[in-house]
Design an enzyme around this catalytic site. Sequence first.
Site, PDB file in Angstrom:
ATOM      1  N   GLY A   9       0.935  -1.121  -0.297  1.00  0.00           N
ATOM      2  CA  GLY A   9      -0.393  -0.146  -0.007  1.00  0.00           C
ATOM      3  C   GLY A   9       0.660   1.089   0.099  1.00  0.00           C
ATOM      4  O   GLY A   9       0.667   2.522   0.594  1.00  0.00           O
ATOM      5  N   ARG A  13      -1.924   7.088   1.653  1.00  0.00           N
ATOM      6  CA  ARG A  13      -1.366   7.999   2.632  1.00  0.00           C
ATOM      7  C   ARG A  13      -0.552   7.660   3.809  1.00  0.00           C
ATOM      8  O   ARG A  13       0.607   8.059   4.095  1.00  0.00           O
ATOM      9  CB  ARG A  13      -2.654   8.283   3.343  1.00  0.00           C
ATOM     10  N   MET A  14      -0.811   6.190   4.245  1.00  0.00           N
ATOM     11  CA  MET A  14      -0.296   5.235   5.271  1.00  0.00           C
ATOM     12  C   MET A  14       0.846   4.998   4.670  1.00  0.00           C
ATOM     13  O   MET A  14       1.923   4.981   5.540  1.00  0.00           O
ATOM     14  CB  MET A  14      -1.047   4.355   5.588  1.00  0.00           C
ATOM     15  N   THR A  76      -4.244  -2.600   8.344  1.00  0.00           N
ATOM     16  CA  THR A  76      -5.637  -1.929   7.120  1.00  0.00           C
ATOM     17  C   THR A  76      -6.714  -2.651   7.967  1.00  0.00           C
ATOM     18  O   THR A  76      -7.067  -3.861   8.602  1.00  0.00           O
ATOM     19  CB  THR A  76      -6.014  -3.226   6.501  1.00  0.00           C
ATOM     20  N   THR A  77      -8.023  -1.884   7.774  1.00  0.00           N
ATOM     21  CA  THR A  77      -9.289  -1.906   8.071  1.00  0.00           C
ATOM     22  C   THR A  77     -10.672  -1.986   7.502  1.00  0.00           C
ATOM     23  O   THR A  77     -10.691  -2.403   5.855  1.00  0.00           O
ATOM     24  CB  THR A  77      -9.675  -0.253   8.872  1.00  0.00           C
ATOM     25  N   HIS A 132     -13.824  11.312   9.972  1.00  0.00           N
ATOM     26  CA  HIS A 132     -13.128  11.034   9.573  1.00  0.00           C
ATOM     27  C   HIS A 132     -13.039  12.388   8.156  1.00  0.00           C
ATOM     28  O   HIS A 132     -14.199  12.750   7.622  1.00  0.00           O
ATOM     29  CB  HIS A 132     -12.706   9.882   9.121  1.00  0.00           C
ATOM     30  N   HIS A 133     -12.309  11.420   7.511  1.00  0.00           N
ATOM     31  CA  HIS A 133     -12.609  12.754   5.987  1.00  0.00           C
ATOM     32  C   HIS A 133     -12.606  11.838   4.761  1.00  0.00           C
ATOM     33  O   HIS A 133     -13.356  11.122   4.776  1.00  0.00           O
ATOM     34  CB  HIS A 133     -10.260  12.379   5.604  1.00  0.00           C
ATOM     35  N   LYS A 136     -12.552   8.792   4.063  1.00  0.00           N
ATOM     36  CA  LYS A 136     -12.162   6.823   4.133  1.00  0.00           C
ATOM     37  C   LYS A 136     -13.454   6.135   4.154  1.00  0.00           C
ATOM     38  O   LYS A 136     -14.343   6.290   3.421  1.00  0.00           O
ATOM     39  CB  LYS A 136     -12.794   7.088   5.713  1.00  0.00           C
ATOM     40  N   GLY A 142     -12.265   1.523  12.207  1.00  0.00           N
ATOM     41  CA  GLY A 142     -11.829  -0.084  12.585  1.00  0.00           C
ATOM     42  C   GLY A 142     -11.300   0.631  14.290  1.00  0.00           C
ATOM     43  O   GLY A 142     -12.012  -0.228  14.862  1.00  0.00           O
ATOM     44  N   THR A 143     -11.286   1.717  14.313  1.00  0.00           N
ATOM     45  CA  THR A 143     -10.473   2.338  16.192  1.00  0.00           C
ATOM     46  C   THR A 143     -12.555   2.125  16.573  1.00  0.00           C
ATOM     47  O   THR A 143     -12.716   2.032  18.187  1.00  0.00           O
ATOM     48  CB  THR A 143     -10.179   3.956  15.922  1.00  0.00           C
TER      49      THR A 143
HETATM   50  P1  NAD Z   1      -5.342   5.236   0.985  1.00  0.00           P
HETATM   51  O1  NAD Z   1      -6.427   4.854   0.009  1.00  0.00           O
HETATM   52  O2  NAD Z   1      -4.147   6.129   0.987  1.00  0.00           O
HETATM   53  O3  NAD Z   1      -3.955   4.270  -0.153  1.00  0.00           O
HETATM   54  C1  NAD Z   1      -4.382   2.583   0.533  1.00  0.00           C
HETATM   55  C2  NAD Z   1      -3.213   2.190  -0.883  1.00  0.00           C
HETATM   56  O4  NAD Z   1      -3.473   0.428  -1.210  1.00  0.00           O
HETATM   57  C3  NAD Z   1      -3.271   2.716  -2.048  1.00  0.00           C
HETATM   58  O5  NAD Z   1      -2.009   3.660  -2.953  1.00  0.00           O
HETATM   59  C4  NAD Z   1      -3.331   1.683  -3.021  1.00  0.00           C
HETATM   60  O6  NAD Z   1      -3.261   1.101  -4.196  1.00  0.00           O
HETATM   61  C5  NAD Z   1      -3.480   0.286  -2.196  1.00  0.00           C
HETATM   62  N1  NAD Z   1      -4.446  -0.945  -2.380  1.00  0.00           N
HETATM   63  C6  NAD Z   1      -5.319  -1.082  -2.557  1.00  0.00           C
HETATM   64  N2  NAD Z   1      -5.965  -1.848  -3.208  1.00  0.00           N
HETATM   65  C7  NAD Z   1      -4.495  -2.971  -2.911  1.00  0.00           C
HETATM   66  C8  NAD Z   1      -3.705  -4.002  -3.184  1.00  0.00           C
HETATM   67  N3  NAD Z   1      -5.219  -5.408  -3.373  1.00  0.00           N
HETATM   68  N4  NAD Z   1      -2.625  -4.641  -2.922  1.00  0.00           N
HETATM   69  C9  NAD Z   1      -1.778  -3.707  -2.370  1.00  0.00           C
HETATM   70  N5  NAD Z   1      -2.480  -2.941  -2.764  1.00  0.00           N
HETATM   71  C10 NAD Z   1      -3.823  -2.125  -2.524  1.00  0.00           C
HETATM   72  O7  NAD Z   1      -5.398   4.401   2.630  1.00  0.00           O
HETATM   73  P2  NAD Z   1      -4.808   4.762   2.871  1.00  0.00           P
HETATM   74  O8  NAD Z   1      -5.639   6.644   4.135  1.00  0.00           O
HETATM   75  O9  NAD Z   1      -2.909   4.760   3.762  1.00  0.00           O
HETATM   76  O10 NAD Z   1      -5.218   4.210   4.457  1.00  0.00           O
HETATM   77  C11 NAD Z   1      -4.660   2.523   3.793  1.00  0.00           C
HETATM   78  C12 NAD Z   1      -5.708   1.677   4.877  1.00  0.00           C
HETATM   79  O11 NAD Z   1      -4.937   1.829   6.595  1.00  0.00           O
HETATM   80  C13 NAD Z   1      -7.434   2.000   5.099  1.00  0.00           C
HETATM   81  O12 NAD Z   1      -8.017   0.343   5.456  1.00  0.00           O
HETATM   82  C14 NAD Z   1      -7.796   2.682   6.511  1.00  0.00           C
HETATM   83  O13 NAD Z   1      -8.520   2.702   7.531  1.00  0.00           O
HETATM   84  C15 NAD Z   1      -6.566   2.105   7.586  1.00  0.00           C
HETATM   85  N6  NAD Z   1      -5.628   2.408   8.927  1.00  0.00           N
HETATM   86  C16 NAD Z   1      -5.182   1.771   9.905  1.00  0.00           C
HETATM   87  C17 NAD Z   1      -4.463   2.920  10.725  1.00  0.00           C
HETATM   88  C18 NAD Z   1      -4.376   1.996  11.819  1.00  0.00           C
HETATM   89  O14 NAD Z   1      -3.639   2.474  12.276  1.00  0.00           O
HETATM   90  N7  NAD Z   1      -4.215   0.413  11.584  1.00  0.00           N
HETATM   91  C19 NAD Z   1      -4.601   4.423  10.508  1.00  0.00           C
HETATM   92  C20 NAD Z   1      -4.850   4.856   9.113  1.00  0.00           C
HETATM   93  C21 NAD Z   1      -5.483   4.133   7.875  1.00  0.00           C
END
Ligand code: NAD
Length: 243
Positions: A9, A13-14, A76-77, A132-133, A136, A142-143
């Site tokens: 991923g 953003r993350m 991931t959530t 959240h933004h 989302k 998930g939290t």
């Molecule tokens: P985002 O949409 O900015 O990024 C997700 C990335 O994953 C994208 O670049 C997308 O192309 C990629 N992706 C999608 N499907 C994929 C696959 N099958 N294989 C590989 N890459 C793939 O989202 P984000 O804000 O970075 O958040 C990602 C996830 O993390 C979400 O589920 C979010 O809820 C979760 N998150 C969890 C926490 C935590 O602390 N646990 C914090 C923030 C975000």
Amino acid sequence: MPLSILINGSRGRMGHALADAAKEMGVTIGGAVDLGDDIAAGLAHSDVVVDFSSHQATRSVLELAVANHRAVVLGTTGHAAEEKKQLLALAAHVPCVWAGNFSVGVNLLFALTRRAANVLGSDYDAEVVEMHHRFKKDAPSGTAARLLEIILEERNLTASALRHGREGIVGERTPTEVGIHALRGGDVVGDHTVLFAALGERIELTHKASDRGIFARGALRAAQWVVHQKPGVYDMQDVLGLK
Ligand code: NAD
């Protein structure tokens, strides 16, 4: 030897926040992959797979980690309950930290929520509000889902007690229901409030995230910890010694 991670991923953003935090914390990036890339390619140079992508990717991430004996940090959530149950069984074959929120502050909020639910008892109506933004994709967060689980556990309730928003003539609030309200808008990184309201007083526990670096730093702290653990599924409460 510095810890080396594979980010799944990486273009999200993350993914970017993890790359910044890795630099800050002296963690090496052995591979960085995203949708359509071959995740196996970066695995040879990585001790831990750190996944913040999509819930649809979780099974293949875990299968790959199990087959190659790699630890996993799963952020991931958005998994459905049944899906998560099956994935947890798979994740238990490797050392895995799975957390809906990797922030240290939120994990303290989890511990405080458990304590409050326990001390205050069922006379205090429990409700959770999250924001959240606008980008989302899943709700509640998930939290928030974890906060609700904690309240249900402390009150011996099942998921049927949850009220996802309210609309129309819903009648008076029943003592056993637990409300959850998901707000979406702008660029809010993540706000969570747990309310306990009784007749005459109300307690609100609030956490506000203003920078997703907190999740990335927490995830890397989990990665540094999990490489020394036996196979099994852990959470941030384990990593932080809050249990
Ligand atoms: P985002 O949409 O900015 O990024 C997700 C990335 O994953 C994208 O670049 C997308 O192309 C990629 N992706 C999608 N499907 C994929 C696959 N099958 N294989 C590989 N890459 C793939 O989202 P984000 O804000 O970075 O958040 C990602 C996830 O993390 C979400 O589920 C979010 O809820 C979760 N998150 C969890 C926490 C935590 O602390 N646990 C914090 C923030 C975000």
